[in-house]
Design a protein around this motif. Structure first.
Motif, PDB file in Angstrom:
ATOM      1  N   ASN A   1       0.880  -1.363   0.175  1.00  0.00           N
ATOM      2  CA  ASN A   1       0.033   0.228  -0.012  1.00  0.00           C
ATOM      3  C   ASN A   1       0.848   1.985  -0.352  1.00  0.00           C
ATOM      4  O   ASN A   1       1.777   1.765   0.358  1.00  0.00           O
ATOM      5  CB  ASN A   1      -0.753  -0.133   0.926  1.00  0.00           C
ATOM      6  CG  ASN A   1      -1.678   1.336   1.326  1.00  0.00           C
ATOM      7  OD1 ASN A   1      -1.665   2.643   0.398  1.00  0.00           O
ATOM      8  ND2 ASN A   1      -2.709   0.780   2.774  1.00  0.00           N
ATOM      9  N   LEU A   2       0.842   1.993  -1.161  1.00  0.00           N
ATOM     10  CA  LEU A   2       0.994   3.845  -0.890  1.00  0.00           C
ATOM     11  C   LEU A   2       0.928   4.677  -0.438  1.00  0.00           C
ATOM     12  O   LEU A   2       1.558   5.230  -0.218  1.00  0.00           O
ATOM     13  CB  LEU A   2       1.758   3.629  -2.524  1.00  0.00           C
ATOM     14  CG  LEU A   2       2.078   2.290  -3.286  1.00  0.00           C
ATOM     15  CD1 LEU A   2       2.505   2.929  -4.782  1.00  0.00           C
ATOM     16  CD2 LEU A   2       4.074   2.134  -2.634  1.00  0.00           C
TER      17      LEU A   2
ATOM     18  N   ASN B   1      -2.101  -0.809  -6.686  1.00  0.00           N
ATOM     19  CA  ASN B   1      -2.681   0.882  -6.496  1.00  0.00           C
ATOM     20  C   ASN B   1      -1.903   1.510  -6.665  1.00  0.00           C
ATOM     21  O   ASN B   1      -1.140   1.703  -5.503  1.00  0.00           O
ATOM     22  CB  ASN B   1      -4.112   0.519  -5.958  1.00  0.00           C
ATOM     23  CG  ASN B   1      -4.051   1.354  -6.187  1.00  0.00           C
ATOM     24  OD1 ASN B   1      -4.707   2.584  -6.580  1.00  0.00           O
ATOM     25  ND2 ASN B   1      -5.298   1.833  -5.458  1.00  0.00           N
ATOM     26  N   LEU B   2      -1.447   2.097  -7.664  1.00  0.00           N
ATOM     27  CA  LEU B   2      -0.480   3.311  -7.642  1.00  0.00           C
ATOM     28  C   LEU B   2      -1.346   4.966  -8.227  1.00  0.00           C
ATOM     29  O   LEU B   2      -0.904   5.804  -7.847  1.00  0.00           O
ATOM     30  CB  LEU B   2       0.397   3.120  -8.620  1.00  0.00           C
ATOM     31  CG  LEU B   2       0.914   2.153  -9.114  1.00  0.00           C
ATOM     32  CD1 LEU B   2       2.079   2.064 -10.829  1.00  0.00           C
ATOM     33  CD2 LEU B   2       1.922   2.109  -7.865  1.00  0.00           C
ATOM     34  N   LYS B   3      -2.888   4.348  -7.829  1.00  0.00           N
ATOM     35  CA  LYS B   3      -2.962   6.132  -8.361  1.00  0.00           C
ATOM     36  C   LYS B   3      -2.773   6.895  -7.016  1.00  0.00           C
ATOM     37  O   LYS B   3      -3.394   8.130  -7.814  1.00  0.00           O
ATOM     38  CB  LYS B   3      -4.640   6.206  -7.892  1.00  0.00           C
ATOM     39  CG  LYS B   3      -5.830   4.899  -8.887  1.00  0.00           C
ATOM     40  CD  LYS B   3      -6.760   5.142  -8.549  1.00  0.00           C
ATOM     41  CE  LYS B   3      -7.664   3.938  -9.771  1.00  0.00           C
ATOM     42  NZ  LYS B   3      -8.690   3.868  -9.430  1.00  0.00           N
ATOM     43  N   VAL B   4      -2.409   6.800  -5.538  1.00  0.00           N
ATOM     44  CA  VAL B   4      -2.244   7.967  -4.873  1.00  0.00           C
ATOM     45  C   VAL B   4      -0.674   9.222  -5.232  1.00  0.00           C
ATOM     46  O   VAL B   4       0.067   9.522  -4.743  1.00  0.00           O
ATOM     47  CB  VAL B   4      -1.459   7.176  -3.757  1.00  0.00           C
ATOM     48  CG1 VAL B   4      -0.152   6.034  -3.719  1.00  0.00           C
ATOM     49  CG2 VAL B   4      -1.208   8.226  -2.511  1.00  0.00           C
ATOM     50  N   LEU B   5      -0.083   8.233  -6.277  1.00  0.00           N
ATOM     51  CA  LEU B   5       0.714   8.931  -6.955  1.00  0.00           C
ATOM     52  C   LEU B   5       1.148  10.011  -8.101  1.00  0.00           C
ATOM     53  O   LEU B   5       2.011  10.940  -7.870  1.00  0.00           O
ATOM     54  CB  LEU B   5       1.525   7.813  -7.837  1.00  0.00           C
ATOM     55  CG  LEU B   5       2.618   6.375  -6.714  1.00  0.00           C
ATOM     56  CD1 LEU B   5       3.376   5.547  -8.403  1.00  0.00           C
ATOM     57  CD2 LEU B   5       3.272   6.593  -6.358  1.00  0.00           C
TER      58      LEU B   5
ATOM     59  N   SER C   1      -1.719   3.995 -18.576  1.00  0.00           N
ATOM     60  CA  SER C   1      -2.939   4.716 -17.720  1.00  0.00           C
ATOM     61  C   SER C   1      -1.179   5.227 -16.688  1.00  0.00           C
ATOM     62  O   SER C   1      -1.463   6.476 -16.174  1.00  0.00           O
ATOM     63  CB  SER C   1      -3.382   3.446 -16.522  1.00  0.00           C
ATOM     64  OG  SER C   1      -4.204   4.646 -15.991  1.00  0.00           O
ATOM     65  N   LEU C   2      -0.192   4.802 -16.397  1.00  0.00           N
ATOM     66  CA  LEU C   2       0.597   5.211 -15.498  1.00  0.00           C
ATOM     67  C   LEU C   2       1.232   6.482 -16.070  1.00  0.00           C
ATOM     68  O   LEU C   2       1.655   7.487 -15.418  1.00  0.00           O
ATOM     69  CB  LEU C   2       1.371   4.463 -14.888  1.00  0.00           C
ATOM     70  CG  LEU C   2       2.551   4.827 -13.954  1.00  0.00           C
ATOM     71  CD1 LEU C   2       1.698   4.989 -12.677  1.00  0.00           C
ATOM     72  CD2 LEU C   2       3.413   4.008 -13.255  1.00  0.00           C
TER      73      LEU C   2
END
Length: 83
Positions: free
Chosen positions: A19-20, A41-45, A68-69
């Protein structure tokens, strides 16, 4: 702990991070290595506006997620390591 928010370079390579979310407050972060972790899940980036370089493992994301990233972090260099 507030001083951690001033970090500019963080390596979490192979630390079993899933978890980021705790990185969300690290607005000064410029380089991040999350390779070798089961993070998907990299959405926090997207909130890390100063992020310039992100290192991750090829097996962390599928092709669609990688595209997407790239669009989400358009000003960030993506370094993809082979597993």
């Amino acid at each position: 702990m507030r001083e951690l928010n001033k970090l500019q370079v963080v390596s979490l390579a192979s630390c079993k991070v899933r978890n980021l979310t705790p990185l969300k407050g690290m607005q000064q972060l410029k380089q991040l290595d999350i390779s070798g972790n089961p993070v998907t899940n990299l959405k926090v980036l997207k909130d890390l506006k100063k992020l310039q370089k992100l290192t991750l493992s090829r097996d962390q994301l599928g092709e669609t997620a990688m595209e997407s990233l790239k669009s989400m972090l358009s000003n960030c260099q993506l370094v993809v390591k082979e597993s």
